[in-house]
Design an enzyme around this catalytic site. Sequence first.
Site, PDB file in Angstrom:
ATOM      1  N   GLY A   1       8.077   4.160   1.064  1.00 28.80           N
ATOM      2  CA  GLY A   1       8.666   5.352   1.658  1.00 28.80           C
ATOM      3  C   GLY A   1      10.168   5.317   1.564  1.00 28.80           C
ATOM      4  O   GLY A   1      10.756   4.438   0.933  1.00 28.80           O
TER       5      GLY A   1
ATOM      6  N   ILE B   1       0.810  -1.226   0.000  1.00 30.90           N
ATOM      7  CA  ILE B   1       0.000   0.000   0.000  1.00 30.90           C
ATOM      8  C   ILE B   1       0.836   1.264   0.000  1.00 30.90           C
ATOM      9  O   ILE B   1       0.306   2.367  -0.133  1.00 30.90           O
ATOM     10  CB  ILE B   1      -0.960   0.037   1.213  1.00 30.90           C
ATOM     11  CG1 ILE B   1      -0.162  -0.031   2.529  1.00 30.90           C
ATOM     12  CG2 ILE B   1      -1.990  -1.062   1.127  1.00 30.90           C
ATOM     13  CD1 ILE B   1      -1.014   0.155   3.771  1.00 30.90           C
ATOM     14  N   GLY B   2       2.138   1.147   0.135  1.00 30.79           N
ATOM     15  CA  GLY B   2       2.951   2.359   0.139  1.00 30.79           C
ATOM     16  C   GLY B   2       4.426   2.071   0.109  1.00 30.79           C
ATOM     17  O   GLY B   2       4.885   1.000   0.505  1.00 30.79           O
TER      18      GLY B   2
ATOM     19  N   ASP C   1      11.312  14.242  11.218  1.00 24.19           N
ATOM     20  CA  ASP C   1      10.730  14.223   9.877  1.00 24.19           C
ATOM     21  C   ASP C   1       9.232  14.471   9.970  1.00 24.19           C
ATOM     22  O   ASP C   1       8.426  13.753   9.367  1.00 24.19           O
ATOM     23  CB  ASP C   1      11.021  12.894   9.183  1.00 24.19           C
ATOM     24  CG  ASP C   1      10.806  12.978   7.674  1.00 24.19           C
ATOM     25  OD1 ASP C   1      10.749  14.106   7.143  1.00 24.19           O
ATOM     26  OD2 ASP C   1      10.703  11.924   7.022  1.00 24.19           O
TER      27      ASP C   1
ATOM     28  N   GLY D   1      11.370   2.046   3.458  1.00 26.39           N
ATOM     29  CA  GLY D   1      10.862   0.704   3.227  1.00 26.39           C
ATOM     30  C   GLY D   1       9.464   0.677   2.654  1.00 26.39           C
ATOM     31  O   GLY D   1       8.813   1.710   2.470  1.00 26.39           O
TER      32      GLY D   1
ATOM     33  N   VAL E   1       5.396  -0.592   2.770  1.00 28.61           N
ATOM     34  CA  VAL E   1       4.356  -0.761   3.776  1.00 28.61           C
ATOM     35  C   VAL E   1       3.262  -1.648   3.185  1.00 28.61           C
ATOM     36  O   VAL E   1       2.813  -1.428   2.049  1.00 28.61           O
ATOM     37  CB  VAL E   1       3.761   0.587   4.217  1.00 28.61           C
ATOM     38  CG1 VAL E   1       2.685   0.361   5.275  1.00 28.61           C
ATOM     39  CG2 VAL E   1       4.859   1.492   4.772  1.00 28.61           C
TER      40      VAL E   1
END
Length: 1004
Positions: A678, A675-676, A810, A681, A683
Site C-alpha cells: 500500500g 500479501i499486499g 482515506d 507499507g 502487509v
Amino acid sequence: MSVPCTYRRPSRRDFFHPLFLLFLAFPFSSCIAGEIDNLLKLKTALQKSDTHVFDSWTPNGNPCKFDGVICGLDGSVTGIDLSNNRLVGVLPLDSICQLPSLQMLSLGNNLLYGSITENLKNCTRLKQLDIGFNSFSGTVPDLSSLSELQVLSLNLSGFTGPFPWNSLKNLTNLLFLSLGDNQFDPSPFPVEVLNLRKLQWLYLSNCSIQGQIPEGIGNLAELTNLELADNNLTGNIPTGITNLRKLWQLELYSNRLTGKFPVGFRNITILTNFDASDNYLEGDLSELKYLTRLSSLQLFMNHLSGEIPQEFGDFKYLVNLSLYTNRLTGTLPQKLGSWADFDFIDVSENYLTGPIPPDMCKNGKMKELLVLQNNLTGEIPASYANCSSLTRFRVSNNSLSGTVPAGIWGLPKVNIIDLAMNQLEGPVTSDIKNAKALAQLLIDNNRFSGELPSEISEASALVSIDLSHNNFSGNIPENIGSLNKLNDLSLEDNMFSGAIPDSLGSCASLNVINFAHNSITGNIPATLGSLPSLNSLNLSNNHLSGSIPASLSSLRLSLLDLSNNKLTGRVPQSLIVDAYNGSFAGNPGLCGPDHFPACSSNSDRSVDSRTLIFCFVAAIAVLVSLLGCLAFMRKKKENEHEFSLSKDSWDIKSFRVLSFTEQEILNSIRQENLIGKGGSGNVYRVVLENGNELAVKHIWNSDSMGRKSAKSSTAMLKKRSGNPPEFDAEVAALSSIRHVNVVKLYCSITSEDSCLLVYEYLPNGSLWDRLHTCRKVELDWETRYEIAVGAAKGLEYLHHGYDRPVLHRDVKSSNILLDEFLKPRIADFGLAKIVQANGGKDSTQVIPGTHGYIAPEYAYTCKVNEKGDVYSFGVVLMELVTGKRPIEPEYGENKDIVQWILSKMGSRESVMGVVDSRIPDGLKEDAVKVLRIAVHCTSRLPALRPSMRTVVQMLEDAEPCKLISVAIAKDDPSLNKDEGVHDYDYDYEKKMNQSPEKLKHSPS
C-alpha cells in the site's frame, strides 16, 4: 460545614470610631477562615488540573493573595477568576456559593465536567457568571434567584435538555447574555428575552431555537451585538430589527430565513459586521447601500438578485465581502476595496459581468480573490502581480482573456492559482520558481502555450498540477520529479512531446497521472511502478513504444488506460483482469492470453552470431548473479544470527491480550508471506504456531518511501528520529478503539529502524477486491447492504463514539476489509487524524485521500473534517449499488461516479438503470434507497451531508424487506410503497449538488 459570615462595608462614620483601629488589627478572622475553607474545597475538587494557579492557595495564606481571587475593600472574597487554566473536575457549588460576598465567578474555557447543581441558586450576589467553553452535562438549573446578574455566559458548555427560559424574567439587570452552542431542546424564540431591556449583547447561536424572530426584538434598543445564527429560524427578518440603531454586529447565518431585507434596514447606520449567509433571502441589496460603516458583509448562499450597489465601492471600512452562490448580475464596483486594508472577496457563482476591479490590493493586505463561475470579461489586472499578500487567487469559469501578468505565477504566499475555464493565453513564466507556497496550479481549459518552464520544480509545495486542454508543447521537464509532494499531475490534451521523465518515480505522493492525448514518445518508465500511492494512470492516445513494464503489476490502480499507443510485447499477467478491460486497446503489437493476440514463440528463427554472443554474455551474468546470491545468503544468515541476539532493541506495545511473542512475528516477515503493498507499507500474512492468522503492516520510513523494494523488519534501515507519521497516525487512531466494525490492532513492534503493526487477519480481502478485481464474487444485495451498514457503524464510532473524533481521511472500498463471514472492518488508518480537544480540525497542504473518493471542497480549502469521510463513504455506497469503480471511462471526460449518477437522476427509469445488473429486479428498489443516501452523503456542500450517525439511521431505515415479496407488494395497493423511488424528487438531489465553493468566511 463553616458558618457563613455577613459582611458590611465600612461606612465613613466607622473611620472616626475609637475602636476602628483595633477593628483593622483583627479583621474578621473567623470569616476569613471560613472563606479559606471554602476556597480550599474548590482547590481539592480541581486538584487533578494541569495548572499552577493553586500553588498560592495555602491553608494559612491570605485569600486576597490567592491567584485568581479578588477581594473587596473589607477583605471579603468578591470574585474568582480562574478562566483559561486547564481546570479539570466537578464544581463544588455547595462550597463556592457559601462565599457570601461573591459577585463574580469566571471559570470559562476550561475542562470542567459534571452537572451544575441546584446549589447555584445560593449564589444570590452574583453579578457575573461565566462557565462557558467547558464540558458540563445535564440541564441548566433554575436561575431565578440570581436577580443581580449582569453577565451570564454559558455558551459551548455541553448543556442539553430544556433551558429554563422562564427564569430569565427575573434577570432584568442582564447586560450580557450568551447561551449559544449548546444542544438545548428545540424551542421557539424565548419571549422572556424581549423583557431584558438593558441587554447590550445577546448570543443565542446554535442552541436549537426555531420559528420566527418576533417583532418585539426591536424593544431591545440597547443591543450592540445580536447573534442568532445556526438555528432553525424561519420567516422574514422582522421589521422591528430596524429599531436597533446601536447594533454594530448582526449574525443570522445558517437558518431558513426568507423574504427581502426589511424596509428601514438602512437605519442601522453603525452596523459593522453583518452575516446572513446560508439562508433563503431574496430581493436586491438596495437597503444595504446606505450602511457605509460596514467592514464585513457576508450574504453568500441565498437567493439574492439584482446588481451589487456601486456605492459599495465607496465604503471606506469594507474589508470582507462574501456574496457567492446568489443570482447577482451586473458589474462589480470598480473602486471596490480601494480605501481600506481589503482582506478578501468571494462573489463566485453568480451572473456578474465586466472586469475584475483593479485596486482591491491597493494597500497590499488582500489575501483572497475568489470570483469563479461568473461571466467576467477582460484581462486580469496587472496590479495583482504585485499583491504579495495573496494566498488564494481563483478566477476560473469566466470569460477572461489575454495573458496572465507574469508576477502572478510567482506570488510568494499564494497556495492556489485557479485560472481554469477561461480564454487566457501565453506561457507559464519562469516566475513560478518564486511561488514557494503554491499547492494547486489549476489552469486547464484555456489557450496557454509554450513549454512548461523547468523552474516549476522549484515550486516545491505543489500538490496538484492541472494543465489539461491547452496548447502546451515541448518536453515535460525532467526535474519535475523533485516535486515530492505532488499528488495530481494532469497534462491531458496538449502537444507535449518527448519522453516521460524517469524522475516521476521519485514523486512518492503521486495519486493521479494523466498524460492522455499528447504526442509523448519513448518507453513507459519502469519507475512508475515504484509509486506507492498511484491510483490512476492514463497514458492513452500518445506515441509510446516498447513493452509494458512489469513493475506496473505492483500498483493498485482504480484506472489504467494505455490505449492507442505503439506498445509491443506481452501484457503482464497481473494486469489482465476485468477491471482493466479496454485499457490496452489500439496497441496491435501487444500480445497475451484471453482476448489478446497470441504471443509468438520465435522458435523457428535462426540463431545468428549476435544471438550466440548475447546468450554467452547472459550466461556469464547469471553465473555472476548466482555467486552474488550465495554471498548475500551467507551474509543474510549472519545478519539473522546477529538479529536474533538483539531482542532488546525491539519495543512491543500491546493493546489487547496477546498469544504470541514479537519474535514469532519478526520471524514471519518474509517475502513469501507478502500479501499486499500500500501507500504506507507492505502487509504480510503471519500464521502462528497455534494456527491463528495475523496481518502485519511494515510501515516504510521517510528514507524508503517511494522505493518499492520490500524490506523485512530485520533489515537495518537508515537511522531516523521518531516514527513515520503514518505509523503514529495509525497507532494513535487504533490503539484504544474497540468496535466490531473497526479492524483490531493487537500491538505495535518498533525498533530504531522499523515499525510494525499487528492486526487481525481478514481472509476475504477488501470490498474493492470483491467488487472490481479478479477476486470478485457475486455479492447478493442483502450482503452488500449488510456491508454498508457495518462499515457505516464503524465510521460512526470513529466520529461519535470515541472520546475524541477520529477522521479516517482515506475511506474507500479497498480500506473496507471482509472477514470469513463477509462482515466489514474499517482499516488502514495511515492518514487518520484525531481531532484535538479544542475542536480544531486538521489543516494540511496535502490533499487527503484517494482520487475518486476525495470530497470536492479539498480542492479549495486545506481544512479537513468528518464531512470528508462522509463524502468518501457515499462513493463506497455508490460502488455497492452500481458495481462500478469511482473512475470509469464511460462516465465521460473529467467525470467520476458521483457526477455520473447525478446525471442519471432525472427519472425513475434512468436511476434504475445504474443499479448493478447482477442485483435482481425485485431488489433494485431497495438498492435505490441506498443510492439516495449515497447522493446525500456526496453533496457538494459539506453542511448538507448527514453525520455518520444519521447515515446509520438512514441505512437501517432502508433495510430490505424480507417478509413481503415484491410480487405481493405490486399486487396489493394497500401496502406502503413510499420507501421506493416512486415519489422521489430527483431534481432536488441535483440542485443540492450544484454548488462548488462553500466556505464560511468569518470576520474573526
